[in-house]
Design a protein around this motif. Structure first.
Motif, PDB file in Angstrom:
ATOM      1  N   ASP A  78      52.305 -35.762  -1.029  1.00  0.00           N
ATOM      2  CA  ASP A  78      53.101 -36.256   0.218  1.00  0.00           C
ATOM      3  C   ASP A  78      54.548 -35.926   0.124  1.00  0.00           C
ATOM      4  O   ASP A  78      54.887 -35.329  -0.771  1.00  0.00           O
ATOM      5  CB  ASP A  78      53.290 -38.028  -0.028  1.00  0.00           C
ATOM      6  CG  ASP A  78      53.649 -38.745   1.164  1.00  0.00           C
ATOM      7  OD1 ASP A  78      53.659 -38.133   2.180  1.00  0.00           O
ATOM      8  OD2 ASP A  78      53.837 -39.903   1.094  1.00  0.00           O
TER       9      ASP A  78
ATOM     10  N   THR B 102      61.186 -31.232  -3.858  1.00  0.00           N
ATOM     11  CA  THR B 102      61.778 -29.771  -4.018  1.00  0.00           C
ATOM     12  C   THR B 102      62.243 -29.489  -2.546  1.00  0.00           C
ATOM     13  O   THR B 102      62.633 -28.328  -2.277  1.00  0.00           O
ATOM     14  CB  THR B 102      60.665 -29.006  -4.322  1.00  0.00           C
ATOM     15  OG1 THR B 102      59.685 -28.630  -3.462  1.00  0.00           O
ATOM     16  CG2 THR B 102      60.356 -28.895  -5.923  1.00  0.00           C
TER      17      THR B 102
ATOM     18  N   ALA C 176      48.535 -25.864 -10.252  1.00  0.00           N
ATOM     19  CA  ALA C 176      48.548 -25.054  -9.096  1.00  0.00           C
ATOM     20  C   ALA C 176      47.152 -24.169  -9.062  1.00  0.00           C
ATOM     21  O   ALA C 176      46.975 -23.802  -9.912  1.00  0.00           O
ATOM     22  CB  ALA C 176      49.515 -24.345  -8.756  1.00  0.00           C
TER      23      ALA C 176
ATOM     24  N   PRO D 104      61.373 -22.759  -9.163  1.00  0.00           N
ATOM     25  CA  PRO D 104      61.378 -21.442  -9.523  1.00  0.00           C
ATOM     26  C   PRO D 104      59.954 -20.986  -9.260  1.00  0.00           C
ATOM     27  O   PRO D 104      59.437 -19.797  -9.510  1.00  0.00           O
ATOM     28  CB  PRO D 104      61.896 -21.403 -10.851  1.00  0.00           C
ATOM     29  CG  PRO D 104      61.674 -22.695 -11.606  1.00  0.00           C
ATOM     30  CD  PRO D 104      61.818 -23.708 -10.311  1.00  0.00           C
TER      31      PRO D 104
HETATM   32  C1  LIG Z   1      48.665 -29.296  -7.006  1.00  0.00           C
HETATM   33  C2  LIG Z   1      49.968 -29.586  -6.797  1.00  0.00           C
HETATM   34  C3  LIG Z   1      50.347 -30.656  -5.991  1.00  0.00           C
HETATM   35  C4  LIG Z   1      51.640 -31.028  -5.668  1.00  0.00           C
HETATM   36  N1  LIG Z   1      51.998 -32.106  -4.748  1.00  0.00           N
HETATM   37  C5  LIG Z   1      53.203 -32.246  -4.384  1.00  0.00           C
HETATM   38  C6  LIG Z   1      53.413 -33.410  -3.496  1.00  0.00           C
HETATM   39  O1  LIG Z   1      52.449 -33.918  -2.653  1.00  0.00           O
HETATM   40  N2  LIG Z   1      54.804 -33.565  -2.895  1.00  0.00           N
HETATM   41  C7  LIG Z   1      55.968 -32.765  -3.477  1.00  0.00           C
HETATM   42  O2  LIG Z   1      56.937 -33.071  -3.560  1.00  0.00           O
HETATM   43  N3  LIG Z   1      55.605 -31.932  -4.562  1.00  0.00           N
HETATM   44  C8  LIG Z   1      54.164 -31.413  -4.883  1.00  0.00           C
HETATM   45  N4  LIG Z   1      54.195 -30.483  -5.972  1.00  0.00           N
HETATM   46  C9  LIG Z   1      55.201 -29.726  -6.453  1.00  0.00           C
HETATM   47  C10 LIG Z   1      55.231 -30.133  -8.052  1.00  0.00           C
HETATM   48  O3  LIG Z   1      55.635 -31.541  -8.294  1.00  0.00           O
HETATM   49  C11 LIG Z   1      56.347 -29.348  -8.627  1.00  0.00           C
HETATM   50  O4  LIG Z   1      57.562 -29.633  -8.011  1.00  0.00           O
HETATM   51  C12 LIG Z   1      55.904 -28.089  -8.637  1.00  0.00           C
HETATM   52  O5  LIG Z   1      54.783 -27.499  -9.150  1.00  0.00           O
HETATM   53  C13 LIG Z   1      56.993 -26.763  -9.155  1.00  0.00           C
HETATM   54  O6  LIG Z   1      57.240 -27.125 -10.417  1.00  0.00           O
HETATM   55  P1  LIG Z   1      58.694 -27.619 -10.801  1.00  0.00           P
HETATM   56  O7  LIG Z   1      59.100 -28.733 -10.346  1.00  0.00           O
HETATM   57  O8  LIG Z   1      58.530 -27.781 -12.382  1.00  0.00           O
HETATM   58  O9  LIG Z   1      59.492 -26.289 -10.629  1.00  0.00           O
HETATM   59  C14 LIG Z   1      52.770 -30.178  -6.107  1.00  0.00           C
HETATM   60  C15 LIG Z   1      52.541 -29.066  -6.906  1.00  0.00           C
HETATM   61  C16 LIG Z   1      51.226 -28.679  -7.367  1.00  0.00           C
HETATM   62  C17 LIG Z   1      50.941 -27.576  -8.272  1.00  0.00           C
END
Ligand SMILES: Cc1cc2nc3c(=O)[nH]c(=O)nc-3n(C[C@H](O)[C@H](O)[C@H](O)COP(=O)(O)O)c2cc1C
Length: 442
Positions: free
Chosen positions: A52, A132, A240, A336
């Motif tokens: 979301d 983010t 991811a 990042p």
């Molecule tokens: C499979 C997957 C699903 C994610 N789903 C969301 C999401 O629904 N909403 C969101 O704001 N961020 C989502 N993210 C972002 C992560 O919460 C995270 O911020 C991102 O992997 C980057 O890593 P970091 O925050 O450690 O830099 C997702 C990331 C991945 C890998």
């Protein structure tokens, strides 16, 4: 192997009008979601999940026009009533909902999860994200994104508060004794008294303890700080759809972070985001993926990439250094990780790219072209087995980003799952009562 289905993008970025998608329905018709839940439960999946976001992407060209026109991460709805509706037509499958620890308050969130856990009889998971994206933050009083590390400090404290609140009523606190009239046992209801850097919460939660006590917590951090937060927060991690060597690297980093916190890495799985199209023949599966690739206009690709990276790629010069661009994005407090990180790994951080080359890679990214497993059930099962073993045989896959929902979900339930069952890789019945039991304890 555990399997989930991610329906986040099923109505967005061109997918909604592919053959076999949303037949007779338009988002957010609840009948479509109910049908989806029934099919996923027929396939005995652990959970259905949605990510979301709470803003409209407006990074590309500094406005939201392309996002609105082409349905890029827009429109969206709050997931909790949708999960309730889906739970009323199923009995076993779990529901993963995404909420932001940067914007939400832990008291409200803990109470909401408790209520959902009751309504679904113990089938709730919460995916905590730090958010983010600037357009999300702008709806919650922020002029800028909170600093990346501080977002994770807040997430860890947010989780402390939620856990304390969920534990504030002991499992046997409720009496409901008709003879004496006593409702609860005061000795089993506890204060929280949390006074931290971000939150001040007295507690207790004013709800009965829920079937799972604590809902399953999921977290998808990918940076070193995000992975440390995963180790602290998550019952189960979400990873991811990166190339396998990057996934192996993340698994190793998570194991080290878990050990540093005194947790057993064998008990914490990763569900890897796995875009896929399964069909009777490989040719059919690839043709369906190619069709989606053609359906996405350039403006939609730009809007998608810019929103997710927090950078307006319409401003890119004709030729630029990938490393410098990535550094600029990191400095803006976006993640990042993501597209720029993966592209740097793929072509080399020192590479200079032209705009045209960048957008060609970007188009593939926007529909997960390179990471989509497209093929027959046997071909996909081979690749899942390989990835499962290479990443430590813990967790499994969050199948998703499919071309057409429900057509591809039907393929998962009726083609892929039977193939994995024949190989002894996947359950043939639900054995647990709750999501926690099915996902974490079996
Ligand atoms: C499979 C997957 C699903 C994610 N789903 C969301 C999401 O629904 N909403 C969101 O704001 N961020 C989502 N993210 C972002 C992560 O919460 C995270 O911020 C991102 O992997 C980057 O890593 P970091 O925050 O450690 O830099 C997702 C990331 C991945 C890998």
């Amino acid at each position: 192997m555990h399997l989930g289905y991610d329906f986040s993008y099923s109505h967005m970025a061109g997918r909604w009008r592919m053959p076999g998608a949303w037949p007779g329905h338009i988002f957010p018709d609840i009948e479509m979601f109910e049908e989806m839940a029934r099919i996923a439960e027929r396939g005995m999946l652990d959970l259905i999940f949605s990510g979301d976001g709470t803003g409209v992407p407006d990074t590309w060209r500094g406005n939201r026009d392309a996002a609105v026109e082409w349905g890029v991460n827009w429109p969206r709805q709050d997931l909790n009533p949708i999960a309730v509706a889906m739970s009323r037509v199923t009995r076993h499958i779990g529901f993963g909902l995404t909420y932001s620890s940067t914007f939400m308050h832990p008291y409200y969130t803990a109470r909401l999860m408790n209520s959902l856990d009751h309504l679904t009889r113990g089938r709730i998971a919460m995916n905590l994200v730090t958010s983010t994206r600037r357009s999300d933050a702008a709806n919650f009083g922020f002029d800028e994104l909170m600093e990346h590390g501080a977002r994770y400090d807040r997430m860890e404290e947010f989780t402390d508060v939620c856990r304390a609140l969920w534990d504030s009523a002991e499992p046997d606190a409720m009496l409901w004794d008709r003879a004496t009239g006593r409702v609860g046992d005061p000795r089993k209801i506890h204060d929280v008294h949390h006074h931290g850097q971000f939150f001040k919460v007295d507690g207790p939660l004013n709800t009965p303890p829920s079937p799972q006590g604590r809902p399953v917590l999921i977290q998808a951090g990918g940076s070193p700080r995000g992975i440390r937060a995963s180790a602290y927060v998550a019952d189960h991690v979400f990873g991811a759809d990166m190339a396998l060597p990057l996934q192996i690297r993340q698994r190793k980093a998570l194991d080290e972070a878990l050990v540093a916190l005194g947790r057993d890495p064998e008990k914490v799985g990763i569900l890897w985001q796995t875009p896929m199209v399964v069909a009777e023949t490989r040719g059919e599966a690839v043709a369906r993926l190619d069709q989606l690739m053609q359906a996405l206009p350039d403006e939609a690709v730009g809007a998608y990439l810019s929103y997710n990276s927090g950078y307006d790629f319409s401003r890119l010069p004709e030729r630029f250094s990938l490393r410098e661009l990535h550094q600029e994005i990191i400095a803006s407090q976006a993640s990042p990780m993501g597209f720029l990180h993966e592209l740097s790994e793929k072509v080399g951080a020192a590479t200079e790219l032209t705009r045209a080359e960048f957008f060609e890679h970007g188009r593939r990214e926007a529909i997960n072209y390179d990471t989509t497993m497209a093929g027959t059930a046997a071909e996909i099962a081979d690749r899942l087995e390989e990835a499962f073993e290479a990443t430590g045989s813990r967790g499994g896959f969050m199948l998703g980003h499919t071309v057409s929902m429900p057509l591809d979900l039907i393929g998962i339930a009726d083609l892929l799952v039977p193939e994995l069952q024949r190989r002894g890789r996947f359950r043939t019945e639900y054995t647990g009562r709750t999501l926690r039991e099915n996902l974490l304890e079996s």
